[in-house]
Design a protein around this motif. Structure first.
Motif, PDB file in Angstrom:
ATOM      1  N   SER A   1      -4.804 -12.786   1.224  1.00 59.23           N
ATOM      2  CA  SER A   1      -5.950 -13.299   0.531  1.00 59.23           C
ATOM      3  C   SER A   1      -6.806 -12.443  -0.252  1.00 59.23           C
ATOM      4  O   SER A   1      -8.043 -12.754  -0.508  1.00 59.23           O
ATOM      5  N   LEU A   2      -6.216 -11.300  -0.758  1.00 55.34           N
ATOM      6  CA  LEU A   2      -6.646 -10.531  -1.488  1.00 55.34           C
ATOM      7  C   LEU A   2      -8.203  -9.836  -1.169  1.00 55.34           C
ATOM      8  O   LEU A   2      -9.061  -9.433  -2.134  1.00 55.34           O
ATOM      9  N   GLN A   3      -8.253  -9.329   0.071  1.00 51.56           N
ATOM     10  CA  GLN A   3      -9.141  -8.684   0.653  1.00 51.56           C
ATOM     11  C   GLN A   3      -9.440  -7.384   0.436  1.00 51.56           C
ATOM     12  O   GLN A   3     -10.359  -6.782   1.004  1.00 51.56           O
ATOM     13  N   TYR A   4      -8.364  -6.502   0.247  1.00 51.52           N
ATOM     14  CA  TYR A   4      -8.309  -5.076  -0.007  1.00 51.52           C
ATOM     15  C   TYR A   4      -7.835  -4.929  -1.463  1.00 51.52           C
ATOM     16  O   TYR A   4      -6.785  -5.376  -1.907  1.00 51.52           O
ATOM     17  N   THR A   5      -8.491  -3.756  -2.033  1.00 50.07           N
ATOM     18  CA  THR A   5      -7.963  -3.697  -3.494  1.00 50.07           C
ATOM     19  C   THR A   5      -6.686  -2.654  -3.612  1.00 50.07           C
ATOM     20  O   THR A   5      -5.913  -2.767  -4.510  1.00 50.07           O
ATOM     21  N   GLN A   6      -6.478  -1.944  -2.341  1.00 43.28           N
ATOM     22  CA  GLN A   6      -5.190  -1.158  -2.389  1.00 43.28           C
ATOM     23  C   GLN A   6      -3.943  -1.744  -1.996  1.00 43.28           C
ATOM     24  O   GLN A   6      -2.831  -1.146  -2.139  1.00 43.28           O
ATOM     25  N   PHE A   7      -3.969  -2.994  -1.421  1.00 39.86           N
ATOM     26  CA  PHE A   7      -2.694  -3.639  -0.860  1.00 39.86           C
ATOM     27  C   PHE A   7      -2.499  -4.906  -1.446  1.00 39.86           C
ATOM     28  O   PHE A   7      -3.457  -5.602  -1.867  1.00 39.86           O
ATOM     29  N   PHE A   8      -1.384  -5.250  -1.626  1.00 45.06           N
ATOM     30  CA  PHE A   8      -0.859  -6.503  -2.401  1.00 45.06           C
ATOM     31  C   PHE A   8       0.302  -7.004  -1.786  1.00 45.06           C
ATOM     32  O   PHE A   8       1.246  -6.495  -1.563  1.00 45.06           O
ATOM     33  N   TRP A   9       0.254  -8.368  -1.172  1.00 44.81           N
ATOM     34  CA  TRP A   9       1.361  -8.948  -0.422  1.00 44.81           C
ATOM     35  C   TRP A   9       2.396  -9.726  -1.332  1.00 44.81           C
ATOM     36  O   TRP A   9       1.841 -10.248  -2.371  1.00 44.81           O
ATOM     37  N   ASP A  10       3.756  -9.723  -0.859  1.00 41.26           N
ATOM     38  CA  ASP A  10       4.636 -10.223  -1.769  1.00 41.26           C
ATOM     39  C   ASP A  10       5.830 -10.492  -0.969  1.00 41.26           C
ATOM     40  O   ASP A  10       5.718 -10.078   0.136  1.00 41.26           O
ATOM     41  N   SER A  11       6.786 -11.357  -1.351  1.00 44.67           N
ATOM     42  CA  SER A  11       8.111 -11.677  -0.715  1.00 44.67           C
ATOM     43  C   SER A  11       9.090 -11.348  -1.612  1.00 44.67           C
ATOM     44  O   SER A  11       9.219 -11.883  -2.728  1.00 44.67           O
ATOM     45  N   LEU A  12       9.910 -10.186  -1.493  1.00 43.13           N
ATOM     46  CA  LEU A  12      10.945  -9.762  -2.384  1.00 43.13           C
ATOM     47  C   LEU A  12      12.028 -10.474  -2.532  1.00 43.13           C
ATOM     48  O   LEU A  12      12.481 -10.925  -1.438  1.00 43.13           O
ATOM     49  N   PRO A  13      12.616 -10.817  -3.797  1.00 46.09           N
ATOM     50  CA  PRO A  13      13.620 -11.663  -3.922  1.00 46.09           C
ATOM     51  C   PRO A  13      14.944 -11.241  -3.671  1.00 46.09           C
ATOM     52  O   PRO A  13      15.857 -12.000  -3.845  1.00 46.09           O
ATOM     53  N   HIS A  14      15.308  -9.950  -3.569  1.00 42.68           N
ATOM     54  CA  HIS A  14      16.636  -9.426  -3.687  1.00 42.68           C
ATOM     55  C   HIS A  14      17.458  -9.615  -2.325  1.00 42.68           C
ATOM     56  O   HIS A  14      16.915 -10.199  -1.445  1.00 42.68           O
ATOM     57  N   GLU A  15      18.596  -9.285  -2.325  1.00 43.35           N
ATOM     58  CA  GLU A  15      19.608  -9.479  -1.199  1.00 43.35           C
ATOM     59  C   GLU A  15      19.041  -9.126   0.174  1.00 43.35           C
ATOM     60  O   GLU A  15      19.306  -9.782   1.126  1.00 43.35           O
ATOM     61  N   ARG A  16      18.189  -8.133   0.257  1.00 49.92           N
ATOM     62  CA  ARG A  16      17.543  -7.572   1.416  1.00 49.92           C
ATOM     63  C   ARG A  16      16.359  -8.100   1.280  1.00 49.92           C
ATOM     64  O   ARG A  16      15.108  -7.127   1.882  1.00 49.92           O
ATOM     65  N   GLY A  17      15.706  -9.123   0.663  1.00 52.43           N
ATOM     66  CA  GLY A  17      14.467  -9.427   0.406  1.00 52.43           C
ATOM     67  C   GLY A  17      13.519  -9.765   1.778  1.00 52.43           C
ATOM     68  O   GLY A  17      14.336 -10.193   2.915  1.00 52.43           O
ATOM     69  N   HIS A  18      12.530  -9.489   1.783  1.00 52.21           N
ATOM     70  CA  HIS A  18      11.552  -9.539   2.935  1.00 52.21           C
ATOM     71  C   HIS A  18      10.049  -9.378   2.710  1.00 52.21           C
ATOM     72  O   HIS A  18       9.604  -9.206   1.428  1.00 52.21           O
ATOM     73  N   SER A  19       9.237  -9.898   3.520  1.00 47.50           N
ATOM     74  CA  SER A  19       7.781 -10.035   3.511  1.00 47.50           C
ATOM     75  C   SER A  19       7.347  -8.466   3.220  1.00 47.50           C
ATOM     76  O   SER A  19       7.699  -7.579   3.983  1.00 47.50           O
ATOM     77  N   ALA A  20       6.684  -8.198   2.195  1.00 47.97           N
ATOM     78  CA  ALA A  20       6.321  -6.687   2.099  1.00 47.97           C
ATOM     79  C   ALA A  20       4.877  -6.596   1.246  1.00 47.97           C
ATOM     80  O   ALA A  20       4.251  -7.424   0.661  1.00 47.97           O
ATOM     81  N   ILE A  21       4.521  -5.316   1.671  1.00 54.74           N
ATOM     82  CA  ILE A  21       2.943  -5.140   0.942  1.00 54.74           C
ATOM     83  C   ILE A  21       3.145  -4.086   0.058  1.00 54.74           C
ATOM     84  O   ILE A  21       3.683  -2.823   0.376  1.00 54.74           O
TER      85      ILE A  21
END
Length: 243
Positions: free
Chosen positions: A158-178
């Motif tokens: 929810s964008l509450q920190y300036t230094q962290f950004f959440w994503d879900s990576l799309p490559h073959e070992r993709g995973h939820s990541a910060i």
């Protein structure tokens, strides 16, 4: 395959986020892998104490003493012991740190090439080309160490920190990541094995990340009508699930 995103993050507000590409050149905004150092770990200082070769000119074996680099007082004095593979010059120390191969987002390429005659007689370090990257850290550690708490991950989404950004990576070992914008670091591709992956952020996603980086580095908020700002207001409507 582009991952499915939950509703409580900025990605669904964009037409697309990650886009597949055929060109595997290292370029800004592409997903890659590289060996990056562990930030926050205390480095160690290596102090040469002797050579173990079969004769005086044998530099194939050397002995070192390793001590934690806690403060300036722990820096050893410069030694005159010559070791060909690890020269030590005045004002320098040899340090050892931990690192790991991680997914990274390339933020900038090496820049404009410097003319050869301007680089002559200068040390390689002064002009070595580097890429600026930000590393991704898996939300689920999958190992012996504890991962990020779910409440923290939701706050990052929810964008509450300036230094962290959440994503879900799309490559073959993709995973939820910060993505750690406070861990941006230079990577020398020939040393760190910077390997590009066949994914790049869409133009809309690049705009969002540009706003996030500008906010973190300068403290200047994005424009009122920016995707980042609209997302920040929309995501504030979702309650944070606390433990």
């Amino acid at each position: 395959m582009t991952p499915d995103y939950p509703i409580d993050c900025v990605q669904p507000l964009c037409t697309s986020w990650w886009e597949k590409r055929d060109n595997l050149k290292r370029t800004a905004w592409c997903l890659a892998e590289a060996h990056v150092r562990h930030v926050g770990e205390t480095p160690y200082v290596l102090e040469p104490v002797g050579r173990g070769g079969s004769h005086a000119g044998d530099h194939s074996v050397a002995h070192f003493k390793m001590t934690a680099f806690d403060n300036a007082k722990s820096v050893p004095e410069i030694t005159n012991l010559p070791i060909a593979a690890v020269p030590c010059f005045p004002g320098e120390i040899l340090t050892v740190g931990r690192g790991k191969r991680r997914p990274v987002l390339i933020l900038a390429g090496p820049g404009t090439a410097v003319e050869e005659h301007l680089r002559q007689k200068a040390s390689r370090a002064k002009f070595a080309p580097v890429y600026l990257v930000a590393p991704y850290y898996s939300v689920d550690s999958g190992g012996i160490r504890e991962g990020f708490k779910p409440e923290f991950v939701q706050r990052v989404r929810s964008l509450q920190y300036t230094q962290f950004f959440w994503d879900s990576l799309p490559h073959e070992r993709g995973h939820s990541a910060i993505l750690r914008l406070d861990h941006i670091q230079p990577i020398e591709p020939s040393v760190a094995s910077l390997r590009p992956l066949p994914w790049i952020l869409s133009e809309e996603a690049q705009t969002v990340l540009t706003d996030a980086i500008r906010l973190h580095l300068s403290g200047l908020p994005p424009e009122q009508d920016s995707i980042w700002n609209i997302a920040r207001q929309e995501l504030a409507k979702y309650p944070i699930i606390t433990e």
